[in-house]
Design a protein around this motif. Structure first.
Motif, PDB file in Angstrom:
ATOM      1  N   ALA A 191       0.751  -1.178  -0.063  1.00 38.49           N
ATOM      2  CA  ALA A 191       0.110  -0.098   0.010  1.00 38.49           C
ATOM      3  C   ALA A 191       0.823   1.286   0.023  1.00 38.49           C
ATOM      4  O   ALA A 191       1.887   1.417   0.608  1.00 38.49           O
ATOM      5  CB  ALA A 191      -0.967  -0.021   1.215  1.00 38.49           C
ATOM      6  N   ILE A 192       0.474   2.448  -0.950  1.00 43.47           N
ATOM      7  CA  ILE A 192       1.304   3.539  -0.798  1.00 43.47           C
ATOM      8  C   ILE A 192       0.796   4.452   0.057  1.00 43.47           C
ATOM      9  O   ILE A 192       1.410   5.491   0.741  1.00 43.47           O
ATOM     10  CB  ILE A 192       1.217   4.183  -2.160  1.00 43.47           C
ATOM     11  CG1 ILE A 192       2.134   5.204  -2.550  1.00 43.47           C
ATOM     12  CG2 ILE A 192      -0.348   4.791  -2.474  1.00 43.47           C
ATOM     13  CD1 ILE A 192       2.317   5.664  -3.934  1.00 43.47           C
ATOM     14  N   SER A 209       5.532   2.892   0.341  1.00 42.76           N
ATOM     15  CA  SER A 209       5.906   4.177   0.833  1.00 42.76           C
ATOM     16  C   SER A 209       7.066   4.739   0.505  1.00 42.76           C
ATOM     17  O   SER A 209       7.437   5.962   0.535  1.00 42.76           O
ATOM     18  CB  SER A 209       5.550   4.164   2.309  1.00 42.76           C
ATOM     19  OG  SER A 209       6.622   3.189   2.911  1.00 42.76           O
ATOM     20  N   GLN A 210       8.109   3.590   0.212  1.00 44.35           N
ATOM     21  CA  GLN A 210       9.668   4.228   0.003  1.00 44.35           C
ATOM     22  C   GLN A 210      10.253   4.923   1.086  1.00 44.35           C
ATOM     23  O   GLN A 210      11.064   5.951   0.910  1.00 44.35           O
ATOM     24  CB  GLN A 210       9.538   4.799  -1.507  1.00 44.35           C
ATOM     25  CG  GLN A 210       9.197   3.956  -2.494  1.00 44.35           C
ATOM     26  CD  GLN A 210       9.306   4.647  -3.882  1.00 44.35           C
ATOM     27  OE1 GLN A 210       9.310   3.744  -4.805  1.00 44.35           O
ATOM     28  NE2 GLN A 210       9.397   6.008  -3.941  1.00 44.35           N
ATOM     29  N   HIS A 262      14.433   4.789   7.062  1.00 43.60           N
ATOM     30  CA  HIS A 262      13.200   4.075   7.821  1.00 43.60           C
ATOM     31  C   HIS A 262      13.313   2.770   7.477  1.00 43.60           C
ATOM     32  O   HIS A 262      13.901   2.324   6.761  1.00 43.60           O
ATOM     33  CB  HIS A 262      11.927   4.892   7.768  1.00 43.60           C
ATOM     34  CG  HIS A 262      11.674   6.350   8.240  1.00 43.60           C
ATOM     35  ND1 HIS A 262      12.165   6.756   9.232  1.00 43.60           N
ATOM     36  CD2 HIS A 262      10.955   7.314   7.668  1.00 43.60           C
ATOM     37  CE1 HIS A 262      11.775   8.131   9.485  1.00 43.60           C
ATOM     38  NE2 HIS A 262      11.152   8.329   8.389  1.00 43.60           N
ATOM     39  N   ASP A 263      12.397   1.829   8.047  1.00 42.35           N
ATOM     40  CA  ASP A 263      12.237   0.706   8.104  1.00 42.35           C
ATOM     41  C   ASP A 263      13.001  -0.308   8.487  1.00 42.35           C
ATOM     42  O   ASP A 263      14.290  -0.060   8.773  1.00 42.35           O
ATOM     43  CB  ASP A 263      11.834   0.532   6.322  1.00 42.35           C
ATOM     44  CG  ASP A 263      10.775   1.119   6.036  1.00 42.35           C
ATOM     45  OD1 ASP A 263       9.733   1.325   6.647  1.00 42.35           O
ATOM     46  OD2 ASP A 263      10.977   1.802   4.795  1.00 42.35           O
ATOM     47  N   VAL A 292      11.121   8.609  -4.232  1.00 48.24           N
ATOM     48  CA  VAL A 292      10.831   9.432  -3.431  1.00 48.24           C
ATOM     49  C   VAL A 292      10.135   8.940  -2.005  1.00 48.24           C
ATOM     50  O   VAL A 292       9.156   8.186  -2.194  1.00 48.24           O
ATOM     51  CB  VAL A 292       9.975  10.392  -4.180  1.00 48.24           C
ATOM     52  CG1 VAL A 292       9.282  11.510  -3.291  1.00 48.24           C
ATOM     53  CG2 VAL A 292      10.649  10.979  -5.126  1.00 48.24           C
ATOM     54  N   HIS A 293      10.501   9.465  -1.025  1.00 45.78           N
ATOM     55  CA  HIS A 293      10.208   9.291   0.246  1.00 45.78           C
ATOM     56  C   HIS A 293       8.488   9.755   0.424  1.00 45.78           C
ATOM     57  O   HIS A 293       8.116  10.653   0.228  1.00 45.78           O
ATOM     58  CB  HIS A 293      10.778  10.033   1.405  1.00 45.78           C
ATOM     59  CG  HIS A 293      10.341   9.824   2.779  1.00 45.78           C
ATOM     60  ND1 HIS A 293      11.067   9.350   3.846  1.00 45.78           N
ATOM     61  CD2 HIS A 293       9.172  10.355   3.684  1.00 45.78           C
ATOM     62  CE1 HIS A 293      10.501   9.455   4.729  1.00 45.78           C
ATOM     63  NE2 HIS A 293       9.326   9.745   4.795  1.00 45.78           N
ATOM     64  N   ASN A 294       7.625   8.635   0.685  1.00 44.89           N
ATOM     65  CA  ASN A 294       6.322   8.872   0.926  1.00 44.89           C
ATOM     66  C   ASN A 294       5.715   9.590  -0.279  1.00 44.89           C
ATOM     67  O   ASN A 294       4.853  10.674   0.134  1.00 44.89           O
ATOM     68  CB  ASN A 294       5.790   9.655   2.252  1.00 44.89           C
ATOM     69  CG  ASN A 294       5.432   8.617   3.399  1.00 44.89           C
ATOM     70  OD1 ASN A 294       4.833   7.585   3.099  1.00 44.89           O
ATOM     71  ND2 ASN A 294       5.573   8.847   4.592  1.00 44.89           N
ATOM     72  N   SER A 295       5.931   9.217  -1.413  1.00 39.24           N
ATOM     73  CA  SER A 295       5.534   9.966  -2.714  1.00 39.24           C
ATOM     74  C   SER A 295       3.820   9.940  -2.967  1.00 39.24           C
ATOM     75  O   SER A 295       3.312  10.926  -3.634  1.00 39.24           O
ATOM     76  CB  SER A 295       6.078   9.546  -4.028  1.00 39.24           C
ATOM     77  OG  SER A 295       5.616   8.111  -4.041  1.00 39.24           O
TER      78      SER A 295
END
Length: 389
Positions: free
Chosen positions: A70-71, A342-343, A364-365, A161-164
């Protein structure tokens, strides 16, 4: 004699009638008070109530959770993309390293789209968390990233891109347009009321970073004077949630400001602290800053949970923050569990700087998509501190 008996009976009947009338009047007077109590809901917990609740939880450790498929919040919970298999698998990885909570974001548009279906899927999700002995914190509103959320199929991630694709709740229009507030009220009351006595839920996080201006990402298209709209709606949202008498605590975490004294708090932070049953905060800096934040917030004499931390590129690591959290019996919820759409392995500056490959240092992660840890020593540290078998 017959007349005397009749008179006595008449007097007794009259007295009885007067007594009944008096009781009826008393009952009538009590009713509005009871109705008012039912309407206004419960009070903010006392410090003693909050401590009593916290003592039953054990040390809380977890992550801000979004399944790797999921994005954003919409893709996580919309019917067409609700991926229970991935959720189950990835929460199993969290359980295996001793995590017992997750922080999970909801969205007002999910309730607007299909309230019954949304609550049904939320119950399915909670069944999965319970299976893994995880009690989530559920977030109702969020002021971060894209201010223009849309239902339906969500866009693909923008590479590197973080949380694009993360979206705000409520979005620009929902926050600006007060005629939409009754819809938001139905969302808050309906969601919390459906689960108000559900022991699968740890807490309700009313609003994530409510005054975040998203300067580096969407700042140019953000609602001007956003915080002026947020403060009254945040206050209302706490009242809406409290009106349905939730058995779980309510909170909203302070995240950027001067917390040295109550007087140095920004107006929005005073609402967040004053309305919360338990204290929550974010800290993405080194151990000294993390410990300082805890000490500053201890003056409120309430349980404390850090609901966001751990950004390796910013100097926030598990080895720095997590032992401090345990030392002070502060709950610790880091951002991100599994690398996915989410990247968030990419840093915040990916909105300004181009990344063409996986960064050597994840931002993160904890896990890769196949379940292998990004850093084994981090996973071992978490397991040791949580005493996971």
């Amino acid at each position: 004699m017959k007349f005397l008996k009749t008179s006595i009976w008449a007097i007794l009947i009259c007295l009885s009638f007067q007594q009944c009338n008096k009781k009826a009047e008393e009952k009538k007077e009590e009713t509005p008070a009871k109705e008012e109590a039912a309407t206004t809901g419960r009070e903010i917990w006392t410090k003693e109530q909050a401590k009593e609740w916290y003592a039953k939880q054990g040390w809380l450790v977890g992550a801000d959770f979004l399944p790797s498929t999921a994005i954003n919040q919409l893709e996580m919970f919309q019917e067409a993309s609700f991926d229970t298999a991935t959720i189950d698998k990835e929460l199993g990885w969290a359980q295996n390293i001793g995590m017992n909570t997750m922080r999970v974001y909801l969205h007002d548009l999910l309730f607007q789209q299909d309230s019954a279906g949304f609550i049904k899927r939320l119950n399915v999700f909670l069944d999965i968390t319970k299976k893994h002995n995880i009690k989530p914190v559920l977030v109702l509103f969020d002021s971060c990233w894209d201010p223009f959320p849309k239902l339906g199929k969500q866009r693909d991630p923008k590479p590197g891109v973080h949380n694009s694709g993360w979206v705000q709740s409520p979005g620009f229009e929902g926050l600006k347009d007060s005629t939409q507030y009754p819809r938001l009220e139905r969302y808050v009351k309906g969601t919390v009321a459906a689960l108000a006595n559900d022991d699968r839920i740890l807490a309700w996080d009313i609003w994530n970073e409510p005054d975040n201006p998203n300067t580096s990402s969407y700042g140019k298209v953000e609602l001007p004077n956003k915080v002026d709209y947020v403060i009254p709606l945040l206050t209302k949202s706490f009242a809406w949630a409290r009106s349905v008498n939730p058995s779980q605590p309510l909170t909203s975490g302070v995240w950027a400001g001067n917390w040295e004294t109550h007087e140095t708090l920004k107006p929005v932070e005073k609402v967040m602290i004053d309305q919360s049953d338990i204290i929550t905060f974010h800290n993405y800096e080194g151990p000294e800053s993390f410990e300082k934040a805890i000490k500053q917030l201890q003056r409120y004499d309430r349980p404390i949970i850090c609901t966001e931390y751990m950004s390796r590129g910013n100097g926030s690591f598990f080895k720095g923050s997590l032992p401090i959290a345990k030392k002070y019996n502060v709950g610790a919820i880091n951002w991100g569990l599994v690398d996915g759409k989410s990247q968030t392995i990419y840093p915040w500056d990916s909105w300004k700087k181009t990344y063409t490959k996986e960064p050597d240092l994840w931002f993160h992660d904890i896990f890769r998509k196949d379940g292998t840890p990004y850093k084994k020593d981090e996973v071992e540290l978490i397991k040791n501190l949580t005493a996971a078998k």
